[in-house]
Design a protein around this motif. Sequence first.
Motif, PDB file in Angstrom:
ATOM      1  N   MET A  81       0.826  -1.208   0.000  1.00  0.00           N
ATOM      2  CA  MET A  81       0.000   0.000   0.000  1.00  0.00           C
ATOM      3  C   MET A  81       0.863   1.262   0.000  1.00  0.00           C
ATOM      4  SD  MET A  81      -3.124  -1.147   0.153  1.00  0.00           S
ATOM      5  CE  MET A  81      -3.323  -2.924  -0.106  1.00  0.00           C
ATOM      6  N   LYS A 183      -7.755   1.813  -5.812  1.00  0.00           N
ATOM      7  CA  LYS A 183      -6.933   1.017  -6.716  1.00  0.00           C
ATOM      8  C   LYS A 183      -5.989   1.912  -7.510  1.00  0.00           C
ATOM      9  CE  LYS A 183     -10.630  -2.358  -7.207  1.00  0.00           C
ATOM     10  NZ  LYS A 183     -11.589  -2.992  -8.153  1.00  0.00           N
ATOM     11  N   ASN A 203      -2.911   1.722  -5.232  1.00  0.00           N
ATOM     12  CA  ASN A 203      -3.139   1.177  -3.883  1.00  0.00           C
ATOM     13  C   ASN A 203      -2.959   2.240  -2.798  1.00  0.00           C
ATOM     14  OD1 ASN A 203      -3.363  -1.146  -5.368  1.00  0.00           O
ATOM     15  ND2 ASN A 203      -1.898  -2.337  -4.193  1.00  0.00           N
TER      16      ASN A 203
END
Length: 265
Positions: A81, A183, A203
């Motif tokens: 992430m 996303k 992310n």
Amino acid sequence: MNLYKITFIIFSSVLTFSSCGTNDSSDYFWDEISVSGKFRPVSFVFSSTEIGTCYNYGQYNLEKVLKSQIQNIDGKAVNGMMLFPSVTDPLYNPLSEELKFLYDENGNQTFKSFPSFVNDMNFFAFDSVSWYQSIENNLSKTPIISLGQKSALKDDQQTIYIKGIYNKKTSSSHSIALYLFRKSKGANQKTPAGTTVYKIHKNVIYSAVTESYGKILSSKNKSEEFHAKFQFDLNNVPSSQISYLVIIYKLNDGKPVEVINSITF
């Protein structure tokens, strides 16, 4: 930081929901949720759109991991992430700032390395090589808790069910956290040359359904289960733009110190 109106229920496999007549109150419903026996590392990259070094070393390094371009790392097994903790950053969110403070007790005056890499809650600052090694080592771990999920969307309300099976007795303090991430999210990014270009960031964590460090789970014996249900509104964000990260944290003094397991969907 909880930015969503949420209904949150955790219960053991011998209990049922207070609302009768719904299929998620039955043992059959939860038995149908399969779990994975694999451990999935959680890797954070703390980045900034306002710092030029992040252009070449922030998301670039994360994508190398996720695309399996680092030797001995299967990117599909890693939950990676991007976080943007600086309050002046267009991609800033309070959750990223709060997670940053786990490694920065005195605020922005001591957190000087952007990007900075974290794996399994271990902080590597700008050292991406050690970060890679940590991820590789994590991939061979056996999870203490195996995880599975199921979700349902009705209008703007998302419902998520998480099932965990304990592979060994767990008495240490631990929690379940549910984060939302984009996303992809576009924003201007400063380059090493000092210019600015529009860049798609992947992310990008932007909110939490639970508190930032999660909701405390009860101690369990081997083979016991926990079941968790989350209900929240998407606030008109298209569901196709959102994915979810669930982390089971090991806690020390109420703060995450280790990832017990994770799942994305």
